[in-house]
Write a protein that holds these residues in place. Structure first.
Motif, PDB file in Angstrom:
ATOM      1  N   LEU A   1     -86.093 -61.505  -1.036  1.00  0.00           N
ATOM      2  CA  LEU A   1     -86.065 -62.696  -0.178  1.00  0.00           C
ATOM      3  C   LEU A   1     -87.108 -62.575   0.932  1.00  0.00           C
ATOM      4  CD1 LEU A   1     -82.238 -63.300   0.385  1.00  0.00           C
ATOM      5  CD2 LEU A   1     -83.774 -64.631  -1.078  1.00  0.00           C
ATOM      6  N   PRO A   2     -87.689 -63.696   1.362  1.00  0.00           N
ATOM      7  CA  PRO A   2     -88.589 -63.660   2.517  1.00  0.00           C
ATOM      8  C   PRO A   2     -87.832 -63.173   3.757  1.00  0.00           C
ATOM      9  CG  PRO A   2     -88.764 -65.761   1.363  1.00  0.00           C
ATOM     10  CD  PRO A   2     -87.582 -65.058   0.776  1.00  0.00           C
ATOM     11  N   ILE A   3     -88.470 -62.343   4.554  1.00  0.00           N
ATOM     12  CA  ILE A   3     -87.809 -61.784   5.739  1.00  0.00           C
ATOM     13  C   ILE A   3     -88.644 -62.029   6.987  1.00  0.00           C
ATOM     14  CG2 ILE A   3     -86.607 -59.994   4.437  1.00  0.00           C
ATOM     15  CD1 ILE A   3     -88.721 -57.994   5.554  1.00  0.00           C
ATOM     16  N   GLU A   4     -88.012 -61.788   8.121  1.00  0.00           N
ATOM     17  CA  GLU A   4     -88.701 -61.764   9.406  1.00  0.00           C
ATOM     18  C   GLU A   4     -88.387 -60.430  10.068  1.00  0.00           C
ATOM     19  OE1 GLU A   4     -86.900 -65.209  11.138  1.00  0.00           O
ATOM     20  OE2 GLU A   4     -85.242 -64.070  12.028  1.00  0.00           O
ATOM     21  N   ILE A   5     -89.358 -59.913  10.794  1.00  0.00           N
ATOM     22  CA  ILE A   5     -89.149 -58.668  11.537  1.00  0.00           C
ATOM     23  C   ILE A   5     -89.481 -58.946  12.995  1.00  0.00           C
ATOM     24  CG2 ILE A   5     -89.755 -56.243  11.799  1.00  0.00           C
ATOM     25  CD1 ILE A   5     -90.606 -56.177   8.911  1.00  0.00           C
ATOM     26  N   GLY A   6     -88.508 -58.747  13.845  1.00  0.00           N
ATOM     27  CA  GLY A   6     -88.682 -58.950  15.271  1.00  0.00           C
ATOM     28  C   GLY A   6     -88.043 -57.818  16.042  1.00  0.00           C
ATOM     29  N   TYR A   7     -87.639 -58.101  17.285  1.00  0.00           N
ATOM     30  CA  TYR A   7     -87.052 -57.037  18.090  1.00  0.00           C
ATOM     31  C   TYR A   7     -86.103 -57.607  19.142  1.00  0.00           C
ATOM     32  CZ  TYR A   7     -90.768 -58.368  21.384  1.00  0.00           C
ATOM     33  OH  TYR A   7     -91.609 -59.074  22.219  1.00  0.00           O
ATOM     34  N   CYS A   8     -85.235 -56.714  19.610  1.00  0.00           N
ATOM     35  CA  CYS A   8     -84.368 -56.980  20.751  1.00  0.00           C
ATOM     36  C   CYS A   8     -84.534 -55.812  21.704  1.00  0.00           C
ATOM     37  CB  CYS A   8     -82.915 -57.121  20.293  1.00  0.00           C
ATOM     38  SG  CYS A   8     -81.772 -57.631  21.601  1.00  0.00           S
ATOM     39  N   ASN A   9     -85.087 -56.072  22.887  1.00  0.00           N
ATOM     40  CA  ASN A   9     -85.392 -55.030  23.866  1.00  0.00           C
ATOM     41  C   ASN A   9     -84.770 -55.363  25.211  1.00  0.00           C
ATOM     42  OD1 ASN A   9     -87.090 -54.106  21.824  1.00  0.00           O
ATOM     43  ND2 ASN A   9     -88.990 -54.522  22.930  1.00  0.00           N
ATOM     44  N   GLY A  10     -84.500 -54.323  25.992  1.00  0.00           N
ATOM     45  CA  GLY A  10     -84.069 -54.583  27.353  1.00  0.00           C
ATOM     46  C   GLY A  10     -83.041 -53.609  27.875  1.00  0.00           C
ATOM     47  N   ASN A  11     -82.262 -54.097  28.818  1.00  0.00           N
ATOM     48  CA  ASN A  11     -81.165 -53.348  29.421  1.00  0.00           C
ATOM     49  C   ASN A  11     -79.925 -54.227  29.409  1.00  0.00           C
ATOM     50  OD1 ASN A  11     -81.479 -50.565  30.892  1.00  0.00           O
ATOM     51  ND2 ASN A  11     -83.476 -51.566  31.064  1.00  0.00           N
TER      52      ASN A  11
ATOM     53  N   LEU B   1     -84.204 -59.676   9.401  1.00  0.00           N
ATOM     54  CA  LEU B   1     -83.278 -60.681   8.883  1.00  0.00           C
ATOM     55  C   LEU B   1     -84.005 -61.585   7.883  1.00  0.00           C
ATOM     56  CD1 LEU B   1     -81.555 -61.583  12.238  1.00  0.00           C
ATOM     57  CD2 LEU B   1     -80.290 -61.020  10.151  1.00  0.00           C
ATOM     58  N   PRO B   2     -83.271 -62.358   7.074  1.00  0.00           N
ATOM     59  CA  PRO B   2     -83.922 -63.364   6.237  1.00  0.00           C
ATOM     60  C   PRO B   2     -84.748 -64.322   7.102  1.00  0.00           C
ATOM     61  CG  PRO B   2     -81.662 -63.074   5.527  1.00  0.00           C
ATOM     62  CD  PRO B   2     -81.810 -62.304   6.811  1.00  0.00           C
ATOM     63  N   LYS B   3     -85.876 -64.735   6.585  1.00  0.00           N
ATOM     64  CA  LYS B   3     -86.814 -65.576   7.324  1.00  0.00           C
ATOM     65  C   LYS B   3     -86.128 -66.812   7.913  1.00  0.00           C
ATOM     66  CE  LYS B   3     -91.334 -67.831   6.813  1.00  0.00           C
ATOM     67  NZ  LYS B   3     -91.849 -67.217   8.049  1.00  0.00           N
TER      68      LYS B   3
ATOM     69  N   LEU C   1     -70.672 -56.960  26.651  1.00  0.00           N
ATOM     70  CA  LEU C   1     -70.493 -57.573  25.339  1.00  0.00           C
ATOM     71  C   LEU C   1     -71.065 -59.000  25.333  1.00  0.00           C
ATOM     72  CD1 LEU C   1     -69.195 -57.611  22.486  1.00  0.00           C
ATOM     73  CD2 LEU C   1     -67.080 -58.402  23.585  1.00  0.00           C
ATOM     74  N   ASN C   2     -70.569 -59.863  26.211  1.00  0.00           N
ATOM     75  CA  ASN C   2     -71.017 -61.253  26.433  1.00  0.00           C
ATOM     76  C   ASN C   2     -70.748 -62.216  25.275  1.00  0.00           C
ATOM     77  OD1 ASN C   2     -71.907 -60.954  29.072  1.00  0.00           O
ATOM     78  ND2 ASN C   2     -73.921 -60.223  28.428  1.00  0.00           N
ATOM     79  N   ALA C   3     -70.998 -61.809  24.043  1.00  0.00           N
ATOM     80  CA  ALA C   3     -70.803 -62.696  22.893  1.00  0.00           C
ATOM     81  C   ALA C   3     -70.803 -61.864  21.620  1.00  0.00           C
ATOM     82  CB  ALA C   3     -71.908 -63.749  22.837  1.00  0.00           C
ATOM     83  N   LEU C   4     -70.403 -62.497  20.527  1.00  0.00           N
ATOM     84  CA  LEU C   4     -70.500 -61.891  19.201  1.00  0.00           C
ATOM     85  C   LEU C   4     -71.011 -62.961  18.250  1.00  0.00           C
ATOM     86  CD1 LEU C   4     -67.153 -59.878  19.118  1.00  0.00           C
ATOM     87  CD2 LEU C   4     -69.459 -58.884  19.046  1.00  0.00           C
ATOM     88  N   GLU C   5     -71.893 -62.562  17.354  1.00  0.00           N
ATOM     89  CA  GLU C   5     -72.443 -63.497  16.385  1.00  0.00           C
ATOM     90  C   GLU C   5     -72.336 -62.914  14.989  1.00  0.00           C
ATOM     91  OE1 GLU C   5     -76.557 -63.934  17.543  1.00  0.00           O
ATOM     92  OE2 GLU C   5     -77.184 -62.269  16.277  1.00  0.00           O
ATOM     93  N   TYR C   6     -72.533 -63.769  13.995  1.00  0.00           N
ATOM     94  CA  TYR C   6     -72.619 -63.297  12.612  1.00  0.00           C
ATOM     95  C   TYR C   6     -73.558 -64.195  11.842  1.00  0.00           C
ATOM     96  CZ  TYR C   6     -68.969 -66.895  11.822  1.00  0.00           C
ATOM     97  OH  TYR C   6     -68.245 -68.069  11.787  1.00  0.00           O
ATOM     98  N   HIS C   7     -74.004 -63.697  10.694  1.00  0.00           N
ATOM     99  CA  HIS C   7     -74.920 -64.416   9.812  1.00  0.00           C
ATOM    100  C   HIS C   7     -74.310 -64.486   8.424  1.00  0.00           C
ATOM    101  CE1 HIS C   7     -77.625 -63.571  13.128  1.00  0.00           C
ATOM    102  NE2 HIS C   7     -77.507 -62.273  12.908  1.00  0.00           N
ATOM    103  N   ARG C   8     -74.933 -65.217   7.526  1.00  0.00           N
ATOM    104  CA  ARG C   8     -74.507 -65.234   6.129  1.00  0.00           C
ATOM    105  C   ARG C   8     -75.268 -64.176   5.326  1.00  0.00           C
ATOM    106  NH1 ARG C   8     -70.455 -67.826   7.624  1.00  0.00           N
ATOM    107  NH2 ARG C   8     -70.171 -70.047   7.190  1.00  0.00           N
ATOM    108  N   SER C   9     -75.745 -63.171   6.024  1.00  0.00           N
ATOM    109  CA  SER C   9     -76.563 -62.137   5.401  1.00  0.00           C
ATOM    110  C   SER C   9     -76.477 -60.871   6.240  1.00  0.00           C
ATOM    111  CB  SER C   9     -78.023 -62.595   5.335  1.00  0.00           C
ATOM    112  OG  SER C   9     -78.460 -62.983   6.626  1.00  0.00           O
ATOM    113  N   SER C  10     -76.818 -59.753   5.631  1.00  0.00           N
ATOM    114  CA  SER C  10     -76.911 -58.513   6.390  1.00  0.00           C
ATOM    115  C   SER C  10     -78.076 -58.573   7.371  1.00  0.00           C
ATOM    116  CB  SER C  10     -77.123 -57.322   5.442  1.00  0.00           C
ATOM    117  OG  SER C  10     -75.955 -56.998   4.732  1.00  0.00           O
ATOM    118  N   GLU C  11     -78.009 -57.718   8.377  1.00  0.00           N
ATOM    119  CA  GLU C  11     -79.095 -57.538   9.337  1.00  0.00           C
ATOM    120  C   GLU C  11     -79.445 -56.063   9.355  1.00  0.00           C
ATOM    121  OE1 GLU C  11     -78.660 -59.401  13.217  1.00  0.00           O
ATOM    122  OE2 GLU C  11     -79.258 -57.541  14.202  1.00  0.00           O
ATOM    123  N   ILE C  12     -80.726 -55.761   9.431  1.00  0.00           N
ATOM    124  CA  ILE C  12     -81.158 -54.370   9.543  1.00  0.00           C
ATOM    125  C   ILE C  12     -81.648 -54.120  10.956  1.00  0.00           C
ATOM    126  CG2 ILE C  12     -82.914 -52.701   8.811  1.00  0.00           C
ATOM    127  CD1 ILE C  12     -82.586 -53.858   5.990  1.00  0.00           C
TER     128      ILE C  12
END
Length: 206
Positions: free
Chosen positions: A66-76, A156-158, A80-91
């Motif tokens: 499947l087409p994918i996207e590669i990004g990032y999550c950085n910071g401090n 994640l998937p694109k 918890l603040n929130a919880l999310e989910y997708h219809r696919s795995s995340e790496i």
């Protein structure tokens, strides 16, 4: 809160550690990405990361072509603040040590509320890659070292987590859709504009 390890058997309900990939160039490229000292930044797609040879390997081996996207999550971050989910795995590939606060989608109530007492914490050591299953509730990582913050690659998937291009409903699970392939349950303390505040209990702080 007890902080477990992604190598512990308890993590198997949420995901698995990935082996057999060479992430050395990916980790090196991530050194150039911004690192906020008092905030979190998420970028779904970064051309320089997606141009690396490991991107094709992730596309084919981890997402079955499947087409994918590669990004990032950085910071401090410490909350918890929130919880999310997708219809696919995340790496996730941890560039630095990071802690994930996660739960099970199966524990979401019929009215889409969720008791934060069911959240578990797992340490992802620097250099470790994990698959987070589609049924795993997750959000921004938490900081291990306040002086260093965290950098985490997100695959994640694109088009996942990009801006919606279609109308969403106001009832049931539709209320949770805040971006493409993203269902979000927020804590009212986080004051996330437009989000469904379904997290009940403590807004966990590490």
């Amino acid at each position: 809160m007890q902080i477990q390890k992604v190598t512990d058997a308890s993590f198997r309900a949420y995901g698995k550690v990935l082996e057999g990939y060479d992430f050395s160039r990916l980790l090196k490229e991530m050194e150039h990405t911004p690192l906020p000292s008092d905030d979190v930044i998420y970028v779904p797609s970064v051309e320089e990361l997606e141009a690396l040879p490991v991107a094709e390997e992730l596309k084919n081996r981890a997402f079955g072509g499947l087409p994918i996207e590669i990004g990032y999550c950085n910071g401090n971050n410490k909350k918890l603040n929130a919880l999310e989910y997708h219809r696919s795995s995340e790496i996730n590939v941890a560039v630095s040590d990071a802690i994930l606060l996660i739960g099970k989608q199966q524990d979401v109530e019929p009215d889409y509320t969720y008791d934060t007492s069911k959240v578990e914490a797992f340490l992802v050591p620097a250099g470790t890659a994990i698959e987070v299953y589609a049924t795993t509730l997750h959000y921004a990582p938490c900081t291990v070292d306040d002086n260093e913050g965290f950098r985490v690659v997100v695959v994640l998937p694109k088009d996942t987590n990009t801006e919606l291009t279609f109308p969403v409903g106001k009832e049931g699970e539709d209320r949770l859709i805040t971006a493409k392939n993203k269902w979000l349950i927020a804590h009212e303390d986080a004051k996330i504009e437009g989000a469904f505040n379904g997290l009940k209990g403590e807004n966990i702080t590490l």
